[in-house]
Design an enzyme around this catalytic site. Structure first.
Site, PDB file in Angstrom:
ATOM      1  N   HIS A   1     -24.098  41.643  17.752  1.00 13.55           N
ATOM      2  CA  HIS A   1     -24.085  42.617  16.670  1.00 13.55           C
ATOM      3  C   HIS A   1     -22.792  43.408  16.483  1.00 13.55           C
ATOM      4  O   HIS A   1     -22.833  44.546  16.040  1.00 13.55           O
ATOM      5  CB  HIS A   1     -25.250  43.591  16.861  1.00 13.55           C
ATOM      6  CG  HIS A   1     -26.575  42.952  16.595  1.00 13.55           C
ATOM      7  ND1 HIS A   1     -27.744  43.661  16.533  1.00 13.55           N
ATOM      8  CD2 HIS A   1     -26.916  41.664  16.363  1.00 13.55           C
ATOM      9  CE1 HIS A   1     -28.751  42.830  16.283  1.00 13.55           C
ATOM     10  NE2 HIS A   1     -28.267  41.619  16.187  1.00 13.55           N
TER      11      HIS A   1
ATOM     12  N   LYS B   1     -26.740  47.352  14.710  1.00 10.92           N
ATOM     13  CA  LYS B   1     -26.280  46.076  14.167  1.00 10.92           C
ATOM     14  C   LYS B   1     -25.119  46.271  13.194  1.00 10.92           C
ATOM     15  O   LYS B   1     -24.996  47.319  12.569  1.00 10.92           O
ATOM     16  CB  LYS B   1     -27.461  45.406  13.446  1.00 10.92           C
ATOM     17  CG  LYS B   1     -27.185  43.986  13.049  1.00 10.92           C
ATOM     18  CD  LYS B   1     -28.465  43.248  12.709  1.00 10.92           C
ATOM     19  CE  LYS B   1     -28.099  41.845  12.261  1.00 10.92           C
ATOM     20  NZ  LYS B   1     -29.264  40.978  12.080  1.00 10.92           N
TER      21      LYS B   1
ATOM     22  N   ASP C   1     -26.732  33.784  16.770  1.00  8.56           N
ATOM     23  CA  ASP C   1     -27.820  33.621  17.739  1.00  8.56           C
ATOM     24  C   ASP C   1     -27.857  32.251  18.394  1.00  8.56           C
ATOM     25  O   ASP C   1     -28.913  31.625  18.496  1.00  8.56           O
ATOM     26  CB  ASP C   1     -29.179  33.981  17.103  1.00  8.56           C
ATOM     27  CG  ASP C   1     -29.347  35.483  16.952  1.00  8.56           C
ATOM     28  OD1 ASP C   1     -29.326  36.176  17.981  1.00  8.56           O
ATOM     29  OD2 ASP C   1     -29.477  35.974  15.817  1.00  8.56           O
TER      30      ASP C   1
ATOM     31  N   GLU D   1     -32.087  49.379  18.328  1.00  6.97           N
ATOM     32  CA  GLU D   1     -31.068  48.320  18.253  1.00  6.97           C
ATOM     33  C   GLU D   1     -30.130  48.474  17.061  1.00  6.97           C
ATOM     34  O   GLU D   1     -30.540  48.473  15.908  1.00  6.97           O
ATOM     35  CB  GLU D   1     -31.772  46.959  18.181  1.00  6.97           C
ATOM     36  CG  GLU D   1     -30.794  45.788  18.169  1.00  6.97           C
ATOM     37  CD  GLU D   1     -31.495  44.442  18.328  1.00  6.97           C
ATOM     38  OE1 GLU D   1     -32.742  44.404  18.431  1.00  6.97           O
ATOM     39  OE2 GLU D   1     -30.785  43.419  18.356  1.00  6.97           O
TER      40      GLU D   1
HETATM   41  C1  RNT Z   1     -31.802  40.872  14.813  1.00  6.97           C
HETATM   42  C2  RNT Z   1     -32.004  41.534  16.130  1.00  6.97           C
HETATM   43  C3  RNT Z   1     -33.403  41.506  16.655  1.00  6.97           C
HETATM   44  C4  RNT Z   1     -34.099  40.203  16.394  1.00  6.97           C
HETATM   45  C5  RNT Z   1     -35.463  40.105  17.007  1.00  6.97           C
HETATM   46  C6  RNT Z   1     -36.222  38.955  16.445  1.00  6.97           C
HETATM   47  O1  RNT Z   1     -30.508  40.857  14.440  1.00  6.97           O
HETATM   48  O2  RNT Z   1     -31.127  41.004  17.044  1.00  6.97           O
HETATM   49  O3  RNT Z   1     -33.388  41.810  18.004  1.00  6.97           O
HETATM   50  O4  RNT Z   1     -33.328  39.143  16.834  1.00  6.97           O
HETATM   51  O5  RNT Z   1     -36.102  41.299  16.882  1.00  6.97           O
HETATM   52 ZN    ZN Z   2     -31.405  41.564  19.113  1.00  6.75          ZN
END
Ligand code: RNT
Ligand code: ZN
Length: 416
Positions: A260, A226, A294, A224
């Site tokens: 992100h 960001k 979020d 992931e």
């Molecule tokens: C954080 C990421 C990640 C978290 C979770 C809790 O910026 O988005 O995915 O939200 O792992």
């Molecule tokens: Zn995430």
């Protein structure tokens, strides 16, 4: 709501969509099969069961609405209830800190399959498949750098954690006869301007390579990217470009979290490029408001565009869909239902687009016609199709779930 009204409305919608070459039954079939991975961390504001400490790692929940799940039983109770209100068969996405530690303290470099055995059983009993996440935040060794930390002992600690998480995910995948999708997100970054950006990125890539060495076929990993975290505003080691290149060269799945990116960027524009170079996508469907806040996912342009882009690329089956938001300011159970229903509506809208006709217009350079049809498709009777979908699945239709969630609050969450 009266069943015959819903059926009538669906019949009209079906006929109308057919005039633009769209098969609503086929769209519903695809929607039925589309699993959404429910993020367990909406139940308890990303606290988990390891230590009762505030969240760290540049992410934050805001709000103190009563009823937060306080332990593993309450998390399970809530998820079970959420499931009864949703059409379709969805997955559960766990973080390592939600292990069944039996009241004992289990450090991140000590976790094992045994701490998730009861989850595996619970998931089987409740007909849910599991996904998984290593947890690098909310720990004394989290700091600003984990897998990219120049201090080898800290780096090794997190490498060990993540390797163990892969084995846990592998066991989940094998038990459920379907790969467990394990997400790797580390918050690593810097509040102020670093002078050795490349060094940390090299360390991160080396750590990830080491973690991925073990061949495990029950797990599929995703990575992931960001833009920034709170307190880590100047630099993120695992940036968008870092993971695009990493996943492309390692042939791994990329996690695209809709929160992100720069707030004015249209995330859907990344989809087609990523699809060319990475095998699959994991989506964290979220809603950034001015920043990576979020908020609960809703049916907005961003989410619609994301799914339209996937459907237009004939690639919905190359994306795994999960939710990722944490709103502690409203009823947390309601937040789940809103997020899943909104995501489903966006997927359905995308599936109901007159793709063939639009492509033809574009190929013929009929650009007025393309725009006109695209606009008209937006206001077609899609709500009737979604109501019918929920009716067929025997779950609440339209706003009916509001009262059911209120009742659960009176009986359960409100008493916590
Ligand atoms: C954080 C990421 C990640 C978290 C979770 C809790 O910026 O988005 O995915 O939200 O792992
Ligand atoms: Zn995430």
């Amino acid at each position: 709501m009266k069943q015959e009204h819903i059926e009538k409305a669906y019949a009209i919608a079906k006929e109308r969509y057919a005039t633009i070459g769209v098969d609503t039954d086929e769209a519903l079939r695809l929607l039925q099969n589309q699993q959404i991975s429910l993020h367990c961390w909406q139940t308890d504001d990303v606290m988990g069961f390891e230590r009762n400490e505030a969240l760290s790692g540049g992410i934050q929940t805001t709000g103190n609405y009563p009823g937060r799940a306080r332990n593993i039983d309450e998390v399970r109770q809530d998820i079970k209830f959420v499931k009864t209100l949703l059409a379709g068969n969805h997955r559960l996405n766990l973080h390592e800190i939600y292990g069944d530690f039996g009241g004992k303290f289990v450090d991140r470099n000590e976790c094992g399959v045994e701490h998730f055995q009861s989850w595996i059983e619970w998931a089987r009993e409740n007909n849910m498949k599991l996904d998984f996440n290593s947890t690098s935040f909310s720990h004394p060794k989290s700091g600003n750098l984990t897998l990219s930390n120049p201090d080898k002992s800290i780096r090794d600690f997190w490498i060990e954690h993540t390797k163990r998480c892969r084995r846990i995910a592998d066991a989940m995948g094998k038990a459920q006869n379907d790969p467990c999708i394990m997400n790797i997100w580390v918050h690593d970054g810097s509040k102020d301007v670093p002078v050795q950006r490349k060094k940390y990125r090299e360390l991160l890539a080396a750590s990830l390579d080491e973690i991925m060495e073990e061949k495990l076929d029950g797990v599929k990993n995703c990575f992931e990217a960001k833009l920034f975290g709170i307190g880590l505003e100047s630099y993120t080691v695992g940036s968008h470009d870092f993971y695009t290149a990493y996943c492309a060269t390692r042939k791994q799945m990329y996690t695209l979290d809709t929160g992100h990116y720069e707030p004015t960027e249209n995330v859907s524009d990344f989809v087609s490029t990523l699809l060319m170079y990475v095998p699959e996508l994991m989506l964290h469907v979220s809603r950034p408001v001015r920043w990576d806040s979020d908020h609960v996912t809703i049916m907005n342009d961003q989410t619609l565009d994301l799914f339209k882009e996937l459907v237009r690329s004939d690639a919905l089956d190359r994306a795994h869909v999960g939710l990722d938001y944490f709103d502690a300011s409203i009823n947390r159970i309601g937040a789940y239902i809103i997020g899943v229903r909104s995501t489903q509506k966006c997927i359905l809208q995308a599936l109901l687009e007159p793709k063939q006709m639009l492509r033809q217009y574009e190929d013929n350079d009929q650009l007025f016609e393309r725009l006109a049809l695209m606009e008209e498709a937006k206001s077609m009777l899609f709500g009737a199709v979604y109501d019918y979908f929920n009716m067929k699945n025997n779950v609440p239709i339209g706003e009916e779930f509001i009262q059911i969630v209120q009742q659960y609050e009176r009986d359960i969450t409100g008493k916590r």
